[in-house]
Design an enzyme around this catalytic site. Structure first.
Site, PDB file in Angstrom:
ATOM      1  CE  LYS A 268      -3.950  -1.808   2.627  1.00  0.00           C
ATOM      2  NZ  LYS A 268      -4.977  -1.622   1.581  1.00  0.00           N
ATOM      3  NE  ARG A 342     -10.967  -9.587  -2.331  1.00  0.00           N
ATOM      4  CZ  ARG A 342     -11.229  -8.644  -3.220  1.00  0.00           C
ATOM      5  NH1 ARG A 342     -11.500  -8.962  -4.482  1.00  0.00           N
ATOM      6  NH2 ARG A 342     -11.247  -7.373  -2.877  1.00  0.00           N
TER       7      ARG A 342
END
Ligand code: BES
Ligand code: MN
Ligand code: ZN
Length: 496
Positions: A268, A342
């Site tokens: 990130k 996920r």
């Protein structure tokens, strides 16, 4: 903080309410009475402040009458729209206004206000004060006396609220527990430490089991394990079983617990990355809800499962392009290591369904930045394969004040995560069909839901943590979002 529900005339701090009707100020009967007692000082102050009873606006009147230090006149907005949520927020606004001032004793006056002075509303007033008084000061070693909360004793003058508050007191503990977990930095709250804090819930009659990496490996959780591969901390799957109901199938609550999400090798940007200590907000919500329902002895069977892990960039970290095999047997091409939530959830969802045969599965996760683009921090997004369950979650959101908004699922979105090299990919790359990032994430999760299983996915990336804003019930960055929602859902729909 101590709460009591009894008739009382006066205290250091007196809180009275007023609403708005036809754009005019309407004092509640207790406010009107106090106004007479104080020789119109309340209404005079209201006029001077141009106060019209707007929701959660506060007028402070010092030394208004016989021994009262502070009177707070608090707005509840449109008279026709008053409900528990409104009263709760108004009381929270009052608490916020005086939390660190001198007096410690507060009296909230509702008695005599007809239907608005119900036991439920009075309990929620106290609950609002409790929510507003939450602090996370453990690392602030230089706080001055006047920065520390002084408010301590709260009385609401409606005796009937005593019973209702048993519920809200447990709920307050659940919300505070979730907030503590979210606010805690990742150098302290790593996966094993998180698991250790959950083990303590066994004192409440919750059966807590912790699965380590060896056990997860044996179960075939290759997707979950790939995420924590670059961390020095082992991933943990914590199962919290609460059996308060009859012999019925449990509700399963599944939470994403990324103690820190650096993005992994798909790193990130550094700006704002510190917020990713809160990427365990889903796990915090599940843990807080479990604590609350166990404390209030809910008559329901609920199993909470949290997947705890840390997503780091490291020589041993998973790479973009890796293909992992999930517990369900389905393979996943990991195109972006930052779409890790996920990957954790899919294995926990499979495990929850296989092991516990639940009546319904709800997962909750700070899953996508895209839901923040869609809904900001007012509403969480929900996705479901079951209209009836989605409705129940929606209604629980309205009643609890933790609002949710339903988003679509559709085969056309599902198709977007097909991969030419594996059963699916974990992201839709940029280009045609990109966008709808929260929906494609939900579609990914749905591939792990068995046929016929009622399922709701709650994306709380925008609501679990936020800069301290207008809502006095959310005094810290970590909001504990989800605890009140699930507690209400269980109370209204899963208790026999
Ligand atoms: N934990 C983040 C999502 C997130 C973003 C939570 C902002 C809270 C605030 C999640 O793991 C993530 O990184 N999602 C990516 C997915 C993308 C790579 C497809 C995102 O939303 O950018
Ligand atoms: Mn991520
Ligand atoms: Zn994440």
């Amino acid at each position: 903080m101590k709460f009591a529900f009894e008739k009382k005339e006066t205290a250091q701090i007196v809180v009275v309410f007023a609403g708005t009707k036809d754009n005019e100020l309407v004092l509640s009967p207790p406010a009107a009475k106090f106004d007479r007692l104080s020789k119109k000082r309340i209404s005079t102050a209201a006029n001077a402040a141009r106060f019209k009873g707007g929701a959660s606006s506060v007028v402070t009147i010092h030394s208004p009458a016989n021994g009262v230090d502070i009177c707070l006149l608090v707005g509840v907005g449109e008279m026709s729209k008053i409900n528990g949520d409104v009263i709760e927020r108004a009381a929270a606004a009052a608490a916020k206004a005086v939390l660190t001032l001198g007096p410690s004793d507060m009296l909230i006056k509702l008695d005599g206000w007809g239907k608005f002075a119900s036991g439920e509303n009075a309990a929620r007033a106290a609950f609002g004060v409790g929510l507003a008084s939450y602090r996370f000061d453990k690392y602030r070693t230089k706080l001055k006396a006047e920065q520390k909360p002084k408010l301590e004793n709260i009385v609401v003058d409606v005796e009937a609220a005593k019973n209702e508050f048993v519920h809200y007191s447990a709920l307050l503990d659940g919300v505070s527990f979730a907030r503590d977990l979210s606010n805690e930095p990742a150098n302290i709250l790593n996966p094993p430490e998180f698991a250790a804090r959950l083990r303590e819930l066994s004192a409440l009659g919750i059966e807590v089991t912790v699965l380590g990496e060896q056990e997860m490996l044996a179960l075939g959780m290759g997707s979950f394990l790939g995420v924590g591969q670059g961390s020095i901390y082992p991933s943990q799957l914590v199962v919290m079983k609460y059996n308060g109901g009859a012999d019925e199938k449990p509700l399963a609550l599944v939470g994403k617990g990324l103690c820190f999400d650096s993005g992994g090798i798909s790193l990130k940007p550094s700006g704002g990355m510190e917020a990713m200590k809160g990427d365990m907000g889903g796990a915090a919500a599940v843990s807080g809800a479990m604590l609350a329902i166990a404390k209030r002895k809910a008559k329901a069977n609920v199993v909470g499962l949290v997947g705890l892990s840390e997503n780091m960039a490291d020589g041993n970290a998973q790479r973009p392009g890796d293909i992992v095999t999930s517990m369900s047997g389905q393979t996943i091409e990991v195109l972006n290591t930052d779409a890790e939530g996920r990957l954790v959830l899919c294995d926990v969802l499979t495990y929850a369904q296989e092991k516990f045969d639940p009546s319904c599965v709800i997962d909750v996760a700070t899953l996508t930045g895209a839901i923040v683009i869609s809904l900001g921090s007012e509403y969480a997004g929900i996705f479901s394969n079951n209209d009836a369950m989605a409705d129940k979650v929606f209604k629980s959101g309205t009643i609890s004040g933790e609002k949710v908004w339903r988003m679509p699922l559709a085969p056309a979105y599902d198709k977007l995560i097909d991969s030419p090299t594996a059963d699916m990919k974990n992201v839709v790359q940029s280009g045609p069909g990109a966008g709808a990032g929260s929906i494609t994430a939900a579609q990914f999760l749905q591939r792990f839901i068995k046929d016929g299983m009622a399922w709701v996915h709650v994306d709380i990336a925008g609501t679990a943590m936020k800069p301290i804003g207008d809502d006095p019930r959310e005094p810290t960055w970590g909001t504990g979002f989800g605890v009140r929602l699930f507690d209400r859902l269980i109370k209204d729909h899963f208790e026999g």
